[in-house]
Design a protein around this motif. Sequence first.
Motif, PDB file in Angstrom:
ATOM      1  N   GLU A  59       0.830  -1.208   0.000  1.00 15.52           N
ATOM      2  CA  GLU A  59       0.000   0.000   0.000  1.00 15.52           C
ATOM      3  C   GLU A  59       0.867   1.261   0.000  1.00 15.52           C
ATOM      4  O   GLU A  59       0.509   2.266  -0.598  1.00 15.52           O
ATOM      5  N   LYS A  62       3.381   0.968  -3.604  1.00 11.05           N
ATOM      6  CA  LYS A  62       2.786   0.541  -4.872  1.00 11.05           C
ATOM      7  C   LYS A  62       2.995   1.606  -5.937  1.00 11.05           C
ATOM      8  O   LYS A  62       2.760   2.787  -5.722  1.00 11.05           O
ATOM      9  N   GLN A  97       0.035  -4.622  -6.785  1.00 11.05           N
ATOM     10  CA  GLN A  97      -0.844  -5.200  -5.780  1.00 11.05           C
ATOM     11  C   GLN A  97      -0.560  -6.681  -5.530  1.00 11.05           C
ATOM     12  O   GLN A  97      -0.858  -7.204  -4.460  1.00 11.05           O
TER      13      GLN A  97
END
Length: 372
Positions: A59, A62, A97
Amino acid sequence: MVRTAQKTTAKTSRESSSEPGESTADFLILEPAGYPMTSVLDEYPEITDPGVFEHYAREQWKGYTAQKGDYLFDNRMFPDFAYKVTDVEPPGSVIGQNTHIIVNETIVSSTPTVEFRSDVTFDDVIGQQSARKKCKLIERFLEAPEKFGKWAPRNVLFFGPSGTGKTMLAKALANKAHVPILPVKATELIGEFVGEGARQIHQLYDRAQEMAPCIIFIDELDAIALDRRHQELRGDVAEIVNALLTEMDGIVERVGVCTIGATNRTDTIDAAVRSRFEEEIEFTLPDEKERLAILKSNVKTFPVPVKDLDLSAIAKMTEGLSGRDLVSKVLKTALHNVIIDDREYVIQDDLYASVKKLKNIPASPNADRMYI
């Protein structure tokens, strides 16, 4: 050239990741590199759940195009803590992801033990005979802490004017007792966020316990042990004081750990903190004989030869100056002026000029211009 990644670069990286030829990384291997500016309080953040950390890392980073040798900086839980990219597949690919992020946990879980040994001896400390005599108690304790039990001198306060040798004596004591010393300025313990200062206090004592017998030397103690009447002026000082009191009270037993606090402002120290010190050792300004000894000792180390110096005259002129003042503001100033002027010797007039400037004594008028 080493490349680094910050959270702020993510947008640019995401935009570039859509370009033809760029692929998403299959896996990324990191190892902790630490903080840019290290101190005795720095430790690696412990990762208890690799899966949670992997989600947290994706998170945060990324969209960044990772290369082997890059540094990724945490901007959330441990601001500015760096992780080094030791491998990425395929090379130069984008963190996505589905990127599998692995941290070398054997490095993360190990907290490095840093021992600080001093090379300062009691011979380097001129004067302070009373303080040196009282320090024998601490020396005996550190040599055999198990013999003292509840009678241990766990908390000792060094107080007196700045530059009188409090730090030097603490280092000499550690050297004499052959134990490590953890020196820290109290101002470094005041964190940016509430709770950070207390965490650092407990961390400092945990580290000392691992190294015991050991000395914790807290300089400028008044910066954190501020009288509670003034604490509203200083953010998280209240919780730092509470953490310090907890450690000094011995609620968590720290066998073989001696806390030495140093201050030149005993009047501003919180009464509750001061009461925790079993011993108070006073440091005084040097007398004329001690000032002369300090001058002689330090002049010997000049990188430039001296000529016809009368150091006893300088000692008489410098009443009220500390040892640090004599070295930094008298001797060093004179030496630097000689070097700047490309002269061969340090002479008496150079020392006179330093003292007069320090004490704001006006220079003698030019004899040729006295009777204009």
